[in-house]
Design an enzyme around this catalytic site. Structure first.
Site, PDB file in Angstrom:
ATOM      1  CE  LYS A  91       1.673  17.157   7.262  1.00  0.00           C
ATOM      2  NZ  LYS A  91       0.931  16.343   8.247  1.00  0.00           N
TER       3      LYS A  91
ATOM      4  CG  HIS B 246      -2.903  15.020  14.940  1.00  0.00           C
ATOM      5  ND1 HIS B 246      -3.038  13.925  14.104  1.00  0.00           N
ATOM      6  CD2 HIS B 246      -3.186  16.107  14.186  1.00  0.00           C
ATOM      7  CE1 HIS B 246      -3.387  14.341  12.898  1.00  0.00           C
ATOM      8  NE2 HIS B 246      -3.486  15.663  12.912  1.00  0.00           N
TER       9      HIS B 246
ATOM     10  CG  ASP C  90      -5.494  19.231  12.365  1.00  0.00           C
ATOM     11  OD1 ASP C  90      -4.677  18.326  12.636  1.00  0.00           O
ATOM     12  OD2 ASP C  90      -6.223  19.199  11.351  1.00  0.00           O
TER      13      ASP C  90
ATOM     14  CG  HIS D 161      -7.726  14.205  13.022  1.00  0.00           C
ATOM     15  ND1 HIS D 161      -7.804  15.343  13.794  1.00  0.00           N
ATOM     16  CD2 HIS D 161      -6.810  14.473  12.060  1.00  0.00           C
ATOM     17  CE1 HIS D 161      -6.971  16.252  13.315  1.00  0.00           C
ATOM     18  NE2 HIS D 161      -6.343  15.740  12.253  1.00  0.00           N
TER      19      HIS D 161
HETATM   20  C1  OGA Z   1      -3.074  16.160   9.076  1.00  0.00           C
HETATM   21  C2  OGA Z   1      -4.014  15.010   9.076  1.00  0.00           C
HETATM   22  C3  OGA Z   1      -5.136  13.245   7.890  1.00  0.00           C
HETATM   23  C4  OGA Z   1      -5.238  12.669   6.521  1.00  0.00           C
HETATM   24  O1  OGA Z   1      -2.325  16.310   8.090  1.00  0.00           O
HETATM   25  O2  OGA Z   1      -3.095  16.926  10.071  1.00  0.00           O
HETATM   26  O3  OGA Z   1      -4.640  14.791  10.075  1.00  0.00           O
HETATM   27  O4  OGA Z   1      -6.301  12.122   6.215  1.00  0.00           O
HETATM   28  N1  OGA Z   1      -4.146  14.273   7.959  1.00  0.00           N
HETATM   29  O5  OGA Z   1      -4.285  12.721   5.760  1.00  0.00           O
HETATM   30 NI    NI Z   2      -4.654  16.553  11.388  1.00  0.00          NI
END
Ligand code: OGA
Ligand code: NI
Length: 331
Positions: free
Chosen positions: A198, A217, A219, A273
């Site tokens: 992602k 959230h 993960d 986080h």
């Molecule tokens: C996620 C996330 C945090 C970031 O994509 O699940 O928590 O630092 N990203 O981009």
């Molecule tokens: Ni995340």
């Protein structure tokens, strides 16, 4: 249906944040500042084995989060990964839209603007690109960006390296639970273990003190390994406070996700986080989610459960877990 991209909004040089991005008082960064003077654990993979097991286990239990250095992924490869991601998001909007996803109809892969529904109808200040990265037998390369041309080659190379580091981390975390070192990986599907990429793109935001890039959230993966550009923004929750994660060049930010919390019966913590955004600069991050295949059944490992330690989590397939998480059903 046409979707308004955050990148397009940001490009129009808004002075004020549209209301759907304004967080409730108790969520706003201006009201929930990170604790100063606290640093997240940094773990060198080249330290002596016994110490490494001890330190990584402690970080996974107390924080659910750690920063990995000396992982042997070449800085050049990380730079190339960042380069191809950057290039994709710099394409003309029309070209990006050719990859638009549609989570509401089950099409999760591709270019998107929001992954989960928020109960307060608030949205996040980011666009992203999401696709399966491994195993290659399940990957549909048609879902990967075709531009820049080198995207596929670079991401396949990164995939190899992340698989290697993931196996290493799962062995160490197995040892930390006094289990045979292949236990966690084989509980997550062994060689069928899946990696998802992602790419998060957080454009500059006119009022970053009121918005969130990604809301708080955990993960649903087993592990998440993330690199970012040099704009900080990630925060992790520790003992009733947010702790800011400083940028560290070429480091991997590792999150323990829900599946490892379940397998370890709570010994390892799935870290809460969130990410903040920046007024002047765009932030980007590349998150790899390590997950079991959908049909794999995940529950507290029998070796860790007994009369004194009853199971704290239910046992279900990853597909069922994922459905519950997306629909905010208590698990
Ligand atoms: C996620 C996330 C945090 C970031 O994509 O699940 O928590 O630092 N990203 O981009
Ligand atoms: Ni995340």
């Amino acid at each position: 249906m046409e979707i308004k991209r955050v990148q397009t909004l940001a490009f129009n040089q808004l002075k004020e944040l549209p209301p759907q991005f304004i967080r409730s008082e108790n969520e706003r960064p201006e009201n929930t500042k990170a604790l100063e003077g606290v640093n997240v654990p940094i773990i060198s993979l080249s330290q002596p084995h016994n110490l490494l097991v001890k330190n990584i286990t402690e970080a996974a239990s107390k924080w659910g989060f750690f920063v990995i250095i000396d992982h042997d992924i070449s800085p050049k490869l990380i730079q190339s990964l960042q380069g191809v991601g950057n290039e994709f998001f710099s394409l003309p909007q029309k070209e990006k839209e050719a990859y638009a996803n549609d989570p509401s109809s089950g099409k999760f892969e591709g270019y998107g603007t929001k992954m989960t529904k928020n109960l307060e109808e608030k949205v996040e200040w980011l666009d992203y690109y999401f696709h399966l990265m491994s195993p290659s037998s399940k990957v549909n390369y048609e879902m990967w960006p075709k531009s820049p041309h080198s995207y596929r080659e670079v991401v396949q190379e990164y995939n190899k390296e992340i698989l290697r580091v993931t196996s290493n981390i799962l062995e160490l975390l197995s040892e930390g639970l006094e289990l045979e070192n292949k236990t966690l990986k084989s509980s997550l599907g062994g060689e069928e273990i899946e990696l998802e990429m992602k790419i998060n793109m957080y454009p500059p935001c006119p009022q970053p003190e009121l918005a969130l890039g990604v809301e708080a959230h955990t993960d649903m993966s087993a592990l998440t390994l993330l690199v970012s550009n040099d704009v900080p923004g990630l925060q992790v929750w520790k003992e009733d406070n947010w702790v800011a994660v400083n940028y560290l060049q070429n480091a991997l930010f590792v999150h323990i996700g829900d599946q490892l919390e379940v397998l370890s019966n709570g010994r390892y913590k799935s870290v809460l986080h969130r990410s903040l955004v920046n007024k002047e600069r765009k932030r980007m991050s590349w998150a790899v989610f390590v997950t079991p295949p959908h049909e794999v059944v995940v529950g507290p490992l029998p070796q860790l459960v007994n009369d004194q330690n009853p199971p704290k989590f239910s046992t279900k397939t990853y597909a069922e877990y994922r459905y519950g998480k997306f629909n905010k059903i208590p698990q």
